[in-house]
Design a protein around this motif. Structure first.
Motif, PDB file in Angstrom:
ATOM      1  N   ALA A 291     -53.823 -29.460 -14.537  1.00 57.92           N
ATOM      2  CA  ALA A 291     -54.501 -28.782 -14.080  1.00 57.92           C
ATOM      3  C   ALA A 291     -54.106 -27.940 -13.007  1.00 57.92           C
ATOM      4  N   LEU A 292     -54.411 -27.961 -11.302  1.00 61.15           N
ATOM      5  CA  LEU A 292     -53.697 -27.317 -10.952  1.00 61.15           C
ATOM      6  C   LEU A 292     -52.145 -25.827 -11.225  1.00 61.15           C
ATOM      7  N   GLY A 293     -51.265 -26.483 -11.971  1.00 59.37           N
ATOM      8  CA  GLY A 293     -50.793 -25.807 -12.860  1.00 59.37           C
ATOM      9  C   GLY A 293     -50.895 -24.091 -13.414  1.00 59.37           C
ATOM     10  N   CYS A 294     -52.140 -25.027 -14.506  1.00 60.47           N
ATOM     11  CA  CYS A 294     -53.390 -24.246 -15.734  1.00 60.47           C
ATOM     12  C   CYS A 294     -53.920 -23.255 -14.592  1.00 60.47           C
ATOM     13  N   VAL A 295     -54.905 -23.830 -13.360  1.00 59.72           N
ATOM     14  CA  VAL A 295     -55.831 -22.724 -12.589  1.00 59.72           C
ATOM     15  C   VAL A 295     -54.773 -22.009 -11.960  1.00 59.72           C
ATOM     16  N   MET A 296     -54.028 -22.026 -11.408  1.00 62.49           N
ATOM     17  CA  MET A 296     -52.838 -21.092 -10.766  1.00 62.49           C
ATOM     18  C   MET A 296     -52.707 -20.136 -12.140  1.00 62.49           C
TER      19      MET A 296
END
Length: 635
Positions: A291-296
Motif C-alpha cells: 500500500a505504501l509503495g502504491c500510494v507513493m
C-alpha cells in the motif's frame, strides 16, 4: 542530468545515513559477542533454532522488500495505475500454503538447507541441481541489488557511486560474518522500521505539497490511474485480476515456500507453531508495504501530472523515483537522509539474507557431504569465510552490473526470474506426488528450465522490434514524461528472487513489447504475461516429471522416505473410502511413526509433532546427521 538540477544532502542527512550503517554493524557486533558467540554452525547458520515469530515475520518482509521494489512499485503505479495493487490478493494463498503445507514438511525434517529435502525425497543429483540453481540466481541478484540504490543516489545527488557500493557491501558483509543469522534477522527488524518510516515521510510531505488528499485524488482520477477490476482471461494481458491474483500465487510460493533465504527463517524458529505464526504475522505487514509503495506512486503522479520535466530528468531515468523524493523533501533537513536510509535498509536486508543463505547451502549441500569428518569449529569458521567470500563476490557482481548495457542486464535479470518456477515445480512434484521418481524429477526440472528460458529469451527477441504506445496521462507532456519513466522501470522489471523486483520489472518488458496490433502465432506465445511464467514452468516440471516417472517405473510406497510427502490427495479426496484413498494416494502421512529401518541412527529424517521445542529434539540431531551422511555415502 544538469548538475544545477541535482539535489544535495545536508549534514543531518549524512548523519542519519551513517547512523543506519553504524546501527547495523552494532547489531552484528552484539550477536558476535553474546550468547554462544557464533561458535557452532547451528548458531551461525540457524540462530540456534531459537527465534520467535515476531522478528522472523519482520525479517521475511525485509528480505522480500528489496531496494529495487521500493523504487519500482511507485514507478509501476505512476506509469500504469493501481491495477498492480491487486497482487495483494495473491498474498493470501501465497502465505497460507507455505504455512500449512511447506513448513509442516520441512520443519519436521530438521533441515538446515531446504535442498536437503530433494535428496531425502529423490537423490543427491536432484539436490545439487536445486542448490546450483539457487546459487546462480542469487549471485546475479546480489550485484544488481547493491548497485541499484547506489546508482540512483549518485545520479540524483552526485554522491560518490563506488563509495555507496562499498559502504553497502562491506557493512553488510561485516555484520553477516560477525553475527550470523541472528544478526541478519535482528538487523532486518530494525531496517524494516526504517523502510516504513522513510516511505511514510515521503507520502505525508508529498500529499501536503500537492495540495492535500482531495487534490491528489482528483488528479489521479483525471489521469486514469485508479484501475477497476479487470477480469479479462487473456494470458497475454500484462496485468489483470487473474494474472496478478492467480499467477502471483505461484510467484509468492517460489519465494515463501521453497526459497532458501525465506525457508531458513522458518527453520530458525523455536517451534513449528512459531514458524507458522510468522507467516500469518507477515501478511498485514506485506499488505502495508504494498500500500505504501502504491500510494507513493499515486502521489508522485499527482505532483508531476501536467508538468514537462523532461529537462530535469536524471541522465539515467532509473533514478526518477529518488528524484521525486529529493524534490519533495528538499528543504526539510533529515528527511532526504531518512528515505535514502530506507532505500539502503532494503538493500542491506536483502543482501545479508542472500549472504547467509548462500553460505548455508554451500556448506550443507556442497561441502559437508564431501567432508563428513569436519570438526564443528572448522565448519563454523568455514561458514564465516563463505559468507565473507560471497560478500566480496557481491561487490564484483556490482561492478559487472555497472559494465553491462541495458539489454544485457535485462537478459541477466530474466534468467534470474525464470529459475524460481521450475524449482517450485520440483518441490511440488516431490511433496504431492508419491509415485514421482528421481529420473522424473531431473527430466522435469530440465524441461521446466528449458521452457522458461525459451519463452523468456523468445519474448526479448520478439520485443526488440516492437513499438511502444504511450501510456495515458493528464496531457501529452505528461505522457511523454511517463514514457520516459517507463524506461526506468524496464531496468528493474525482471527479477523475482525477491518477487516484487520481478513483478515490477518484467511488467514493463511486457508493456514495452505491446504494439497496436495483436501478436499472432509464436509471437503471441512469447507475449504471455510475465506473471504466468512461474506457473507455466512449475506445471511443466510436474507434468513432465509424472510422465517420465510412469514410463520409467513409479516409485513404490516403501521406497519413499517417511515425512517427505504432504497428503494432498488424501485431504482433497477425503470423501472416498479409506481403502480406495490409500491406493490412490500411496503415502505415509505426516507425523506417522517411522518404521524400524528409519529410526535413530538409520533413518533419513526425524518427524516431530507440532509445537515440539528445539530442546526436546536436540538430542536426536547427531543421529539424524549421521543417517544423512550414511545415505549420501550409499547414493
Amino acid at each position: 542530468m544538469d548538475p544545477s538540477d541535482q539535489k544535495h544532502f545536508t549534514v543531518v542527512d549524512y548523519v542519519i545515513f551513517a547512523a543506519l550503517l553504524a546501527a547495523s554493524v552494532g547489531i552484528g557486533l552484539y550477536h558476535a559477542l553474546s550468547g554462544g558467540r557464533q561458535r557452532t554452525t547451528q548458531e551461525f547458520l540457524m540462530a540456534d533454532r531459537s527465534m520467535s515469530c515476531l522478528p522472523i515475520s519482520l525479517s521475511l518482509i525485509a528480505s522480500f522488500q528489496s531496494a529495487v521494489a521500493i523504487i519500482g512499485v511507485p514507478a509501476e503505479v505512476y506509469t500504469h495505475g493501481t491495477q498492480y495493487w491487486f497482487i495483494g490478493c495473491a498474498y493470501v494463498l501465497g502465505l497460507l500454503i507455505p504455512a500449512h503445507v511447506f513448513i509442516p514438511v520441512l520443519y519436521k525434517l530438521r533441515l538446515s538447507s531446504v535442498y536437503q529435502y530433494l535428496e531425502l525425497r529423490f537423490c543427491k543429483a536432484v539436490r545439487i541441481c536445486g542448490t546450483l540453481a539457487f546459487i546462480f540466481q542469487t549471485v546475479i541478484y546480489m550485484g544488481v541489488c547493491v548497485y541499484t540504490p547506489a546508482f540512483a543516489l549518485n545520479a540524483v545527488t552526485g554522491f560518490e557511486l563506488w563509495a555507496a557500493v562499498l559502504a553497502t557491501g562491506l557493512v553488510c558483509t561485516l555484520y553477516t560474518t560477525m553475527g550470523g543469522l541472528k544478526a541478519v534477522i535482528w538487523t532486518d527488524v530494525f531496517q524494516t522500521v526504517v523502510m516504513f518510516a522513510g516511505q511514510l515521510a515521503v507520502i505525508v510531505v508529498g500529499v501536503h505539497q500537492t495540495g492535500g488528499v482531495s487534490e491528489v485524488w482528483r488528479k489521479v482520477q483525471e489521469g486514469n490511474r485508479i484501475s477497476a477490476l479487470d477480469l479479462n482471461p487473456d494470458p497475454t494481458e500484462r496485468h489483470t485480476f487473474w494474472t496478478l491474483g492467480v499467477g502471483g500465487v505461484f510467484l509468492m510460493l517460489s519465494l515463501y515456500g521453497v526459497n532458501q533465504a525465506q525457508v531458513q527463517r522458518y527453520l530458525s524458529a523455536r517451534t513449528e507453531k512459531e514458524a507458522v505464526r510468522s507467516c500469518y504475522m507477515a501478511f498485514p505487514s506485506l499488505q502495508l508495504s504494498l500500500a505504501l509503495g502504491c500510494v507513493m506512486g499515486l502521489v508522485m503522479f499527482a505532483r508531476y501530472c501536467g508538468e514537462d520535466l523532461s529537462h530535469k530528468l536524471p541522465t539515467s531515468r532509473d533514478a526518477m523515483v529518488l528524484y521525486f523524493v529529493m524534490d519533495m523533501l528538499q528543504g526539510l533537513p533529515g528527511l532526504p537522509g531518512l528515505f535514502v536510509a530506507c532505500l539502503f535498509s532494503a538493500a542491506l536486508s536483502t543482501i545479508s539474507s542472500a549472504f547467509n543463505s548462500l553460505a548455508t547451502v554451500t556448506m550443507e549441500d556442497l561441502v559437508k557431504p564431501h567432508v563428513p569428518a569436519m570438526t564443528e569449529a572448522r565448519a563454523t569458521l568455514l561458514s564465516k569465510v563463505l559468507a565473507m567470500c560471497y560478500g566480496l563476490l557481491c561487490l564484483a557482481m556490482a561492478y559487472l552490473t555497472h559494465l553491462m548495457d541495458d539489454s544485457v542486464l535485462q537478459v541477466a535479470l530474466k534468467i534470474f526470474g525464470m529459475v524460481g518456477g521450475p524449482v517450485l515445480g520440483l518441490f511440488c512434484l516431490g511433496m504431492f506426488f508419491p509415485w514421482a521418481n528421481s529420473t522424473g524429477a531431473l527430466a522435469g526440472l530440465g524441461a521446466g528450465l528449458a521452457m522458461s528460458f525459451w519463452v523468456g529469451i523468445g519474448s526479448l527477441v520478439a520485443r526488440s522490434s516492437g513499438t511502444r504506445p504511450l501510456p495515458p496521462g493528464c496531457n501529452m507532456t505528461s505522457a511523454i514524461h511517463t514514457a520516459a519513466l517507463g524506461n526506468f522501470t524496464l531496468r528493474y522489471t525482471d527479477s523475482t528472487v525477491f518477487f516484487v523486483v520481478f513483478t515490477v520489472v518484467v511488467s514493463q518488458v511486457n508493456h514495452l513489447s505491446l504494439s497496436f496490433s495483436q501478436p499472432s502465432g509464436l509471437n503471441r506465445f512469447y507475449s504471455m504475461s510475465y506473471m504466468w511464467y512461474s506457473a507455466f514452468s512449475c506445471f511443466t516440471v510436474i507434468l513432465t516429471g509424472l510422465v517420465i516417472s510412469f514410463l520409467t517405473g513409479p516409485m513404490k510406497e516403501e521406497d519413499v522416505t517417511p515425512g517427505t510427502i504432504y497428503p494432498l490427495f488424501g485431504k482433497l479426496l477425503c470423501f472416498l473410502p479409506e481403502r480406495l484413498k490409500k491406493k490412490l494416494c500411496c503415502l505415509t502421512p505426516l507425523g506417522q511413526t517411522l518404521p524400524p529401518q528409519h529410526k535413530e541412527g538409520n533413518g533419513l529424517a526425524l518427524p516431530q509433532e507440532d509445537g515440539t521445542s528445539h530442546e526436546e529434539t536436540e538430542k536426536f540431531l547427531p543421529e539424524v546427521q549421521t543417517a544423512l551422511v550414511e545415505h549420501e555415502t550409499t547414493v
